[in-house]
Design a protein around this motif. Structure first.
Motif, PDB file in Angstrom:
ATOM      1  N   GLU A  14       0.738  -1.173   0.105  1.00  0.00           N
ATOM      2  CA  GLU A  14      -0.059   0.137  -0.049  1.00  0.00           C
ATOM      3  C   GLU A  14       0.638   1.236  -0.023  1.00  0.00           C
ATOM      4  OE1 GLU A  14      -1.164  -2.341   2.483  1.00  0.00           O
ATOM      5  OE2 GLU A  14      -2.319  -3.280   0.995  1.00  0.00           O
ATOM      6  N   PRO A  15       1.940   1.315   0.776  1.00  0.00           N
ATOM      7  CA  PRO A  15       2.593   2.809   0.932  1.00  0.00           C
ATOM      8  C   PRO A  15       3.561   2.829  -0.394  1.00  0.00           C
ATOM      9  CG  PRO A  15       3.676   1.176   2.225  1.00  0.00           C
ATOM     10  CD  PRO A  15       2.420   0.324   1.644  1.00  0.00           C
ATOM     11  N   ARG A  21       6.012  -0.300  -7.341  1.00  0.00           N
ATOM     12  CA  ARG A  21       5.165  -1.482  -7.560  1.00  0.00           C
ATOM     13  C   ARG A  21       5.429  -1.987  -8.695  1.00  0.00           C
ATOM     14  NH1 ARG A  21      -0.723  -0.490  -5.075  1.00  0.00           N
ATOM     15  NH2 ARG A  21      -0.222   0.742  -3.238  1.00  0.00           N
ATOM     16  N   ARG A  22       5.859  -1.363  -9.755  1.00  0.00           N
ATOM     17  CA  ARG A  22       6.405  -1.842 -11.027  1.00  0.00           C
ATOM     18  C   ARG A  22       7.421  -2.644 -11.158  1.00  0.00           C
ATOM     19  NH1 ARG A  22       3.737   2.663 -13.023  1.00  0.00           N
ATOM     20  NH2 ARG A  22       5.865   3.912 -13.341  1.00  0.00           N
ATOM     21  N   ARG A  23       8.410  -1.894 -10.376  1.00  0.00           N
ATOM     22  CA  ARG A  23       9.858  -2.470  -9.891  1.00  0.00           C
ATOM     23  C   ARG A  23       9.725  -3.743  -9.232  1.00  0.00           C
ATOM     24  NH1 ARG A  23      14.740   0.707  -7.426  1.00  0.00           N
ATOM     25  NH2 ARG A  23      16.294  -1.013  -7.338  1.00  0.00           N
ATOM     26  N   ALA A  24       8.887  -3.890  -8.362  1.00  0.00           N
ATOM     27  CA  ALA A  24       8.735  -5.044  -7.444  1.00  0.00           C
ATOM     28  C   ALA A  24       8.116  -6.137  -8.469  1.00  0.00           C
ATOM     29  CB  ALA A  24       7.736  -4.840  -6.317  1.00  0.00           C
ATOM     30  N   ALA A  25       7.128  -5.717  -9.413  1.00  0.00           N
ATOM     31  CA  ALA A  25       6.508  -6.956 -10.096  1.00  0.00           C
ATOM     32  C   ALA A  25       7.722  -7.458 -11.133  1.00  0.00           C
ATOM     33  CB  ALA A  25       5.238  -5.963 -10.804  1.00  0.00           C
ATOM     34  N   PRO A  30      10.085 -15.099  -5.880  1.00  0.00           N
ATOM     35  CA  PRO A  30       9.019 -14.178  -4.878  1.00  0.00           C
ATOM     36  C   PRO A  30       9.682 -13.929  -3.585  1.00  0.00           C
ATOM     37  CG  PRO A  30       8.381 -16.447  -5.973  1.00  0.00           C
ATOM     38  CD  PRO A  30       9.697 -16.229  -6.548  1.00  0.00           C
ATOM     39  N   LEU A  31      10.556 -14.569  -3.024  1.00  0.00           N
ATOM     40  CA  LEU A  31      11.416 -14.103  -1.909  1.00  0.00           C
ATOM     41  C   LEU A  31      12.259 -12.752  -1.985  1.00  0.00           C
ATOM     42  CD1 LEU A  31      11.924 -14.770   1.198  1.00  0.00           C
ATOM     43  CD2 LEU A  31      14.033 -16.225   0.382  1.00  0.00           C
ATOM     44  N   ALA A  32      12.761 -12.703  -2.927  1.00  0.00           N
ATOM     45  CA  ALA A  32      13.419 -11.602  -3.161  1.00  0.00           C
ATOM     46  C   ALA A  32      12.429 -10.286  -3.468  1.00  0.00           C
ATOM     47  CB  ALA A  32      14.417 -11.548  -4.514  1.00  0.00           C
ATOM     48  N   ARG A  33      11.295 -10.423  -4.034  1.00  0.00           N
ATOM     49  CA  ARG A  33      10.179  -9.519  -4.281  1.00  0.00           C
ATOM     50  C   ARG A  33       9.719  -8.981  -2.994  1.00  0.00           C
ATOM     51  NH1 ARG A  33       6.388 -12.071  -6.568  1.00  0.00           N
ATOM     52  NH2 ARG A  33       7.596 -12.422  -8.380  1.00  0.00           N
ATOM     53  N   ARG A  34       9.439 -10.245  -2.162  1.00  0.00           N
ATOM     54  CA  ARG A  34       8.720  -9.840  -0.811  1.00  0.00           C
ATOM     55  C   ARG A  34       9.760  -9.089   0.094  1.00  0.00           C
ATOM     56  NH1 ARG A  34       8.924 -12.847   3.886  1.00  0.00           N
ATOM     57  NH2 ARG A  34       9.689 -14.717   2.659  1.00  0.00           N
ATOM     58  N   ARG A  35      11.028  -9.489   0.114  1.00  0.00           N
ATOM     59  CA  ARG A  35      12.040  -8.663   0.757  1.00  0.00           C
ATOM     60  C   ARG A  35      12.219  -7.155   0.474  1.00  0.00           C
ATOM     61  NH1 ARG A  35      16.556 -13.412   1.634  1.00  0.00           N
ATOM     62  NH2 ARG A  35      15.511 -14.536   3.577  1.00  0.00           N
ATOM     63  N   ALA A  39      11.529  -4.030   2.549  1.00  0.00           N
ATOM     64  CA  ALA A  39      12.497  -2.810   2.653  1.00  0.00           C
ATOM     65  C   ALA A  39      11.857  -1.516   2.419  1.00  0.00           C
ATOM     66  CB  ALA A  39      13.849  -3.198   1.882  1.00  0.00           C
ATOM     67  N   ARG A  40      11.460  -1.233   1.137  1.00  0.00           N
ATOM     68  CA  ARG A  40      10.837  -0.046   0.734  1.00  0.00           C
ATOM     69  C   ARG A  40       9.774   0.261   1.607  1.00  0.00           C
ATOM     70  NH1 ARG A  40      13.999   2.502  -3.291  1.00  0.00           N
ATOM     71  NH2 ARG A  40      12.143   3.842  -3.671  1.00  0.00           N
ATOM     72  N   ALA A  41       8.865  -0.433   2.066  1.00  0.00           N
ATOM     73  CA  ALA A  41       7.880  -0.071   3.170  1.00  0.00           C
ATOM     74  C   ALA A  41       8.451   0.457   4.422  1.00  0.00           C
ATOM     75  CB  ALA A  41       6.826  -1.305   3.312  1.00  0.00           C
ATOM     76  N   ALA A  42       9.350  -0.333   4.737  1.00  0.00           N
ATOM     77  CA  ALA A  42      10.093   0.234   5.929  1.00  0.00           C
ATOM     78  C   ALA A  42      10.725   1.432   5.864  1.00  0.00           C
ATOM     79  CB  ALA A  42      11.191  -1.058   6.317  1.00  0.00           C
ATOM     80  N   LEU A  43      11.575   1.707   4.676  1.00  0.00           N
ATOM     81  CA  LEU A  43      11.979   3.170   4.354  1.00  0.00           C
ATOM     82  C   LEU A  43      10.808   4.126   4.272  1.00  0.00           C
ATOM     83  CD1 LEU A  43      14.070   5.020   3.502  1.00  0.00           C
ATOM     84  CD2 LEU A  43      13.501   4.318   1.279  1.00  0.00           C
ATOM     85  N   ARG A  44       9.514   3.942   3.869  1.00  0.00           N
ATOM     86  CA  ARG A  44       8.445   4.875   3.577  1.00  0.00           C
ATOM     87  C   ARG A  44       7.870   4.906   5.110  1.00  0.00           C
ATOM     88  NH1 ARG A  44       6.295   6.763  -0.449  1.00  0.00           N
ATOM     89  NH2 ARG A  44       7.311   6.500  -2.502  1.00  0.00           N
ATOM     90  N   GLY A  45       7.922   4.098   5.845  1.00  0.00           N
ATOM     91  CA  GLY A  45       7.629   4.170   7.117  1.00  0.00           C
ATOM     92  C   GLY A  45       8.567   5.168   8.054  1.00  0.00           C
TER      93      GLY A  45
END
Length: 111
Positions: A14-15, A21-25, A30-35, A39-45
């Protein structure tokens, strides 16, 4: 400096911005994508907390050399590094900051 476990409960996208999101896709494993998302969500937080805004409202752009920066917080610099299941975030006002994390792999045994 903040340390995050990237294999925790899992971060929601969400954040993340549409570009993130395109970069993640595009990350195939899958494990690398989730991590990466975690990491980006933590940074944004962290940035959202320090800037007093919602994580999704933090505008992160990328300079021509690839270094990310904040659009509307000229005096704040950050650095994100992640390797394996750990991410580190460094934040500084009034000057550059950098952090690097590398996972030490297992070496093959010599015979």
């Amino acid at each position: 400096m903040w340390r995050f476990d990237l294999d925790g409960d899992g971060a929601a996208e969400e954040p993340l911005s549409a570009l993130e999101r395109r970069r993640a896709a595009a990350i195939v494993r899958p494990l690398a994508r989730r991590r990466w998302v975690a990491a980006r969500a933590a940074l944004r937080g962290v940035l959202g907390e320090r800037l007093g805004r919602e994580p999704a409202a933090v505008e992160i752009h990328t300079a021509p050399g690839g270094k990310p920066y904040l659009v509307d917080a000229d005096d704040m610099r950050f650095s994100l590094s992640h390797s394996g299941d750990v991410a580190l975030i460094a934040l500084r006002r009034g000057g550059e900051v950098g952090i690097d994390l590398e996972r030490v792999g297992r070496r093959p045994r010599a015979f």
